[in-house]
Scaffold this motif. Structure first.
Motif, PDB file in Angstrom:
ATOM      1  N   THR B  13     -28.283 -54.809  25.364  1.00 47.95           N
ATOM      2  CA  THR B  13     -26.844 -54.975  25.429  1.00 47.95           C
ATOM      3  C   THR B  13     -26.335 -54.654  26.833  1.00 47.95           C
ATOM      4  OG1 THR B  13     -24.754 -54.411  24.319  1.00 47.95           O
ATOM      5  CG2 THR B  13     -26.271 -52.607  24.765  1.00 47.95           C
ATOM      6  N   GLN B  14     -25.144 -55.118  27.113  1.00 44.74           N
ATOM      7  CA  GLN B  14     -24.511 -54.809  28.382  1.00 44.74           C
ATOM      8  C   GLN B  14     -23.713 -53.509  28.258  1.00 44.74           C
ATOM      9  OE1 GLN B  14     -24.727 -56.547  31.317  1.00 44.74           O
ATOM     10  NE2 GLN B  14     -26.228 -57.899  30.340  1.00 44.74           N
ATOM     11  N   GLY B  16     -20.912 -50.936  28.076  1.00 42.11           N
ATOM     12  CA  GLY B  16     -19.549 -51.110  27.598  1.00 42.11           C
ATOM     13  C   GLY B  16     -19.439 -51.861  26.287  1.00 42.11           C
ATOM     14  N   GLN B  17     -20.514 -52.507  25.879  1.00 46.02           N
ATOM     15  CA  GLN B  17     -20.490 -53.244  24.621  1.00 46.02           C
ATOM     16  C   GLN B  17     -20.747 -52.312  23.445  1.00 46.02           C
ATOM     17  OE1 GLN B  17     -19.824 -56.734  24.280  1.00 46.02           O
ATOM     18  NE2 GLN B  17     -19.110 -56.218  26.339  1.00 46.02           N
ATOM     19  N   GLU B  18     -20.292 -52.752  22.287  1.00 50.30           N
ATOM     20  CA  GLU B  18     -20.550 -52.028  21.045  1.00 50.30           C
ATOM     21  C   GLU B  18     -21.864 -52.496  20.432  1.00 50.30           C
ATOM     22  OE1 GLU B  18     -17.399 -51.503  17.865  1.00 50.30           O
ATOM     23  OE2 GLU B  18     -18.751 -52.916  16.835  1.00 50.30           O
ATOM     24  N   VAL B  19     -22.624 -51.567  19.900  1.00 51.17           N
ATOM     25  CA  VAL B  19     -23.844 -51.944  19.176  1.00 51.17           C
ATOM     26  C   VAL B  19     -23.857 -51.257  17.820  1.00 51.17           C
ATOM     27  CG1 VAL B  19     -25.260 -52.378  21.218  1.00 51.17           C
ATOM     28  CG2 VAL B  19     -25.228 -50.090  20.193  1.00 51.17           C
ATOM     29  N   ILE B  20     -24.456 -51.904  16.871  1.00 54.25           N
ATOM     30  CA  ILE B  20     -24.665 -51.333  15.540  1.00 54.25           C
ATOM     31  C   ILE B  20     -26.150 -51.400  15.229  1.00 54.25           C
ATOM     32  CG2 ILE B  20     -24.181 -51.509  13.079  1.00 54.25           C
ATOM     33  CD1 ILE B  20     -21.483 -52.732  13.781  1.00 54.25           C
ATOM     34  N   LEU B  21     -26.713 -50.253  14.973  1.00 56.02           N
ATOM     35  CA  LEU B  21     -28.125 -50.164  14.597  1.00 56.02           C
ATOM     36  C   LEU B  21     -28.182 -49.960  13.087  1.00 56.02           C
ATOM     37  CD1 LEU B  21     -29.412 -47.800  17.435  1.00 56.02           C
ATOM     38  CD2 LEU B  21     -28.995 -50.270  17.490  1.00 56.02           C
ATOM     39  N   ARG B  22     -29.061 -50.708  12.465  1.00 57.91           N
ATOM     40  CA  ARG B  22     -29.089 -50.713  11.000  1.00 57.91           C
ATOM     41  C   ARG B  22     -30.368 -50.094  10.456  1.00 57.91           C
ATOM     42  NH1 ARG B  22     -25.797 -54.967  12.330  1.00 57.91           N
ATOM     43  NH2 ARG B  22     -23.921 -55.090  11.043  1.00 57.91           N
ATOM     44  N   CYS B  23     -30.215 -49.449   9.328  1.00 65.66           N
ATOM     45  CA  CYS B  23     -31.312 -48.765   8.667  1.00 65.66           C
ATOM     46  C   CYS B  23     -31.174 -48.986   7.170  1.00 65.66           C
ATOM     47  CB  CYS B  23     -31.247 -47.279   9.000  1.00 65.66           C
ATOM     48  SG  CYS B  23     -32.313 -46.193   8.032  1.00 65.66           S
ATOM     49  N   VAL B  24     -32.294 -49.205   6.512  1.00 65.90           N
ATOM     50  CA  VAL B  24     -32.317 -49.207   5.055  1.00 65.90           C
ATOM     51  C   VAL B  24     -33.190 -48.047   4.623  1.00 65.90           C
ATOM     52  CG1 VAL B  24     -32.876 -50.469   2.955  1.00 65.90           C
ATOM     53  CG2 VAL B  24     -31.996 -51.699   4.947  1.00 65.90           C
ATOM     54  N   PRO B  25     -32.582 -46.956   4.151  1.00 68.53           N
ATOM     55  CA  PRO B  25     -33.361 -45.798   3.712  1.00 68.53           C
ATOM     56  C   PRO B  25     -34.128 -46.108   2.426  1.00 68.53           C
ATOM     57  CG  PRO B  25     -31.047 -45.243   4.137  1.00 68.53           C
ATOM     58  CD  PRO B  25     -31.146 -46.734   4.094  1.00 68.53           C
ATOM     59  N   ILE B  26     -35.009 -45.205   2.049  1.00 67.84           N
ATOM     60  CA  ILE B  26     -35.724 -45.317   0.786  1.00 67.84           C
ATOM     61  C   ILE B  26     -34.705 -45.194  -0.349  1.00 67.84           C
ATOM     62  CG2 ILE B  26     -37.470 -44.222  -0.682  1.00 67.84           C
ATOM     63  CD1 ILE B  26     -38.942 -43.499   1.951  1.00 67.84           C
ATOM     64  N   SER B  27     -34.879 -46.022  -1.382  1.00 68.08           N
ATOM     65  CA  SER B  27     -33.779 -46.297  -2.315  1.00 68.08           C
ATOM     66  C   SER B  27     -33.247 -45.074  -3.064  1.00 68.08           C
ATOM     67  CB  SER B  27     -34.197 -47.374  -3.311  1.00 68.08           C
ATOM     68  OG  SER B  27     -35.296 -46.917  -4.074  1.00 68.08           O
ATOM     69  N   ASN B  28     -34.062 -44.110  -3.426  1.00 68.50           N
ATOM     70  CA  ASN B  28     -33.557 -42.970  -4.190  1.00 68.50           C
ATOM     71  C   ASN B  28     -33.221 -41.768  -3.310  1.00 68.50           C
ATOM     72  OD1 ASN B  28     -36.249 -42.511  -3.571  1.00 68.50           O
ATOM     73  ND2 ASN B  28     -36.566 -41.201  -5.346  1.00 68.50           N
ATOM     74  N   HIS B  29     -33.220 -41.964  -2.001  1.00 71.92           N
ATOM     75  CA  HIS B  29     -32.925 -40.870  -1.096  1.00 71.92           C
ATOM     76  C   HIS B  29     -31.418 -40.719  -0.921  1.00 71.92           C
ATOM     77  CE1 HIS B  29     -37.100 -40.587   1.019  1.00 71.92           C
ATOM     78  NE2 HIS B  29     -37.166 -40.455  -0.291  1.00 71.92           N
ATOM     79  N   LEU B  30     -31.008 -39.458  -0.687  1.00 70.79           N
ATOM     80  CA  LEU B  30     -29.589 -39.162  -0.602  1.00 70.79           C
ATOM     81  C   LEU B  30     -29.166 -38.574   0.740  1.00 70.79           C
ATOM     82  CD1 LEU B  30     -29.055 -37.593  -4.144  1.00 70.79           C
ATOM     83  CD2 LEU B  30     -28.556 -39.944  -3.404  1.00 70.79           C
ATOM     84  N   TYR B  31     -30.139 -38.123   1.527  1.00 68.26           N
ATOM     85  CA  TYR B  31     -29.849 -37.572   2.852  1.00 68.26           C
ATOM     86  C   TYR B  31     -30.311 -38.567   3.896  1.00 68.26           C
ATOM     87  CZ  TYR B  31     -29.132 -33.014   0.671  1.00 68.26           C
ATOM     88  OH  TYR B  31     -28.661 -31.983  -0.096  1.00 68.26           O
ATOM     89  N   ASP B  86     -27.494 -44.316  27.165  1.00 71.43           N
ATOM     90  CA  ASP B  86     -27.753 -44.484  25.730  1.00 71.43           C
ATOM     91  C   ASP B  86     -29.053 -45.240  25.472  1.00 71.43           C
ATOM     92  OD1 ASP B  86     -24.225 -45.090  25.157  1.00 71.43           O
ATOM     93  OD2 ASP B  86     -25.361 -43.214  24.987  1.00 71.43           O
ATOM     94  N   SER B  87     -29.665 -45.759  26.532  1.00 67.98           N
ATOM     95  CA  SER B  87     -30.947 -46.446  26.367  1.00 67.98           C
ATOM     96  C   SER B  87     -31.976 -45.464  25.821  1.00 67.98           C
ATOM     97  CB  SER B  87     -31.435 -46.998  27.704  1.00 67.98           C
ATOM     98  OG  SER B  87     -30.583 -48.007  28.174  1.00 67.98           O
ATOM     99  N   THR B 112     -35.493 -48.363  16.544  1.00 63.52           N
ATOM    100  CA  THR B 112     -34.890 -49.488  17.275  1.00 63.52           C
ATOM    101  C   THR B 112     -34.836 -49.087  18.737  1.00 63.52           C
ATOM    102  OG1 THR B 112     -33.510 -50.304  15.467  1.00 63.52           O
ATOM    103  CG2 THR B 112     -32.783 -50.806  17.710  1.00 63.52           C
ATOM    104  N   ARG B 113     -35.421 -49.921  19.581  1.00 67.65           N
ATOM    105  CA  ARG B 113     -35.356 -49.637  21.016  1.00 67.65           C
ATOM    106  C   ARG B 113     -34.096 -50.271  21.566  1.00 67.65           C
ATOM    107  NH1 ARG B 113     -38.054 -47.294  24.533  1.00 67.65           N
ATOM    108  NH2 ARG B 113     -39.936 -47.109  23.262  1.00 67.65           N
ATOM    109  N   LEU B 114     -33.180 -49.453  22.035  1.00 67.17           N
ATOM    110  CA  LEU B 114     -31.923 -49.923  22.631  1.00 67.17           C
ATOM    111  C   LEU B 114     -32.030 -49.874  24.142  1.00 67.17           C
ATOM    112  CD1 LEU B 114     -28.946 -50.779  22.354  1.00 67.17           C
ATOM    113  CD2 LEU B 114     -28.351 -48.344  22.415  1.00 67.17           C
ATOM    114  N   THR B 115     -31.772 -51.008  24.759  1.00 70.44           N
ATOM    115  CA  THR B 115     -31.758 -51.096  26.223  1.00 70.44           C
ATOM    116  C   THR B 115     -30.360 -51.491  26.663  1.00 70.44           C
ATOM    117  OG1 THR B 115     -34.081 -51.780  26.260  1.00 70.44           O
ATOM    118  CG2 THR B 115     -32.768 -52.187  28.240  1.00 70.44           C
ATOM    119  N   VAL B 116     -29.748 -50.642  27.478  1.00 73.24           N
ATOM    120  CA  VAL B 116     -28.398 -50.906  27.981  1.00 73.24           C
ATOM    121  C   VAL B 116     -28.504 -51.281  29.454  1.00 73.24           C
ATOM    122  CG1 VAL B 116     -26.080 -49.993  28.306  1.00 73.24           C
ATOM    123  CG2 VAL B 116     -27.460 -49.227  26.361  1.00 73.24           C
TER     124      VAL B 116
END
Lengths: 113, 117
Positions: B13-14, B16-31, B86-87, B112-116
């Motif tokens: 990303t450049q 100043g831009q906004e980024v959203i990193l996504r995660c899918v946790p294990i289904s029965n986890h709560l933390y 933030d990289s 997720t490897r974020l490169t700014v």
């Protein structure tokens, strides 16, 4: 405050040799201590943990670690290295009133044939 | 075997831009947790999340960061205006809510490897 120091960013051993990865911790409360392993392009996987009870803990893949309060250490050992053990190893500390993990800088283990 | 997944594996990303990193946790986890690792440095805790609210956060987790569980499966980390520093590799983790035992194991995603730029 809690912290972890891992001595040696790189360790190289021959296949079949003893593996010793060093970890010292600092904690003002009784610590929970962990070793995690990271294989290339994978997440961190828990190898073993110490929370209470027996100070010698055994983990997966033949690894074990001993909690030594007097030395504030939690070194990771394996009697005989295997090629598949090559990875990055992280020591971490946590405590009873928090579940956040505080990690060391990691030690990259290389195993030579 | 259930596992934590993260997308994308690499995000560029450049500044100043906004980024959203996504995660899918294990289904029965709560933390749920986010950690990051700047190249050559320690893995650092950012934030923990339970019952739809932040339970603990580090000094790194300032107003530029936010987390959300928008539905029953995803857990996201948003950085509003990215900086060069933030990289890093960002790891998501999750754990169960076990009534017994002193510690619930945290299961980590591959990062997720974020490169700014």
């Amino acid at each position: 405050a809690q912290s972890v120091t891992q001595l040696g960013s790189h360790v190289s051993v021959s296949e079949g040799a003893l593996v010793l990865l060093r970890c010292n911790y600092s904690s003002s409360v009784p610590p929970y201590l962990f070793w995690y392993v990271q294989y290339p392009n994978q997440g961190l996987q828990l190898l073993l943990k110490y929370t209470t009870g027996a100070t010698l803990v055994k983990g997966i893949n033949g690894f074990e670690a001993e909690f030594k309060k007097s030395e504030t250490s939690f070194h990771l050992t394996k009697p005989s290295a295997h090629m598949s053990d090559a990875a990055e190893y992280f020591c971490a500390v946590s405590g009873r009133h928090t579940d956040k993990l505080i990690f060391g800088t990691g030690t990259r283990l290389q195993v030579f044939p | 075997e259930p596992e934590v997944t993260q997308t994308p594996s690499h995000q560029v990303t450049q500044m100043g831009q906004e980024v959203i990193l996504r995660c899918v946790p294990i289904s029965n986890h709560l933390y749920f947790y986010w950690y990051r690792q700047i190249l050559g440095q320690k893995v650092e805790f950012l934030v923990s999340f339970y019952n739809n609210e932040i339970s603990e956060k580090s000094e790194i987790f300032d107003d530029q960061f936010s987390v959300e569980r928008p539905d029953g499966s995803n857990f996201t980390l948003k950085i509003r205006s990215t900086k060069l520093e933030d990289s890093a590799m960002y790891f998501c983790a999750s754990s169960e809510d076990l009534p017994s035992g002193p510690y619930n194991e945290q299961f980590f995603g591959p990062g997720t490897r974020l490169t700014v730029l």
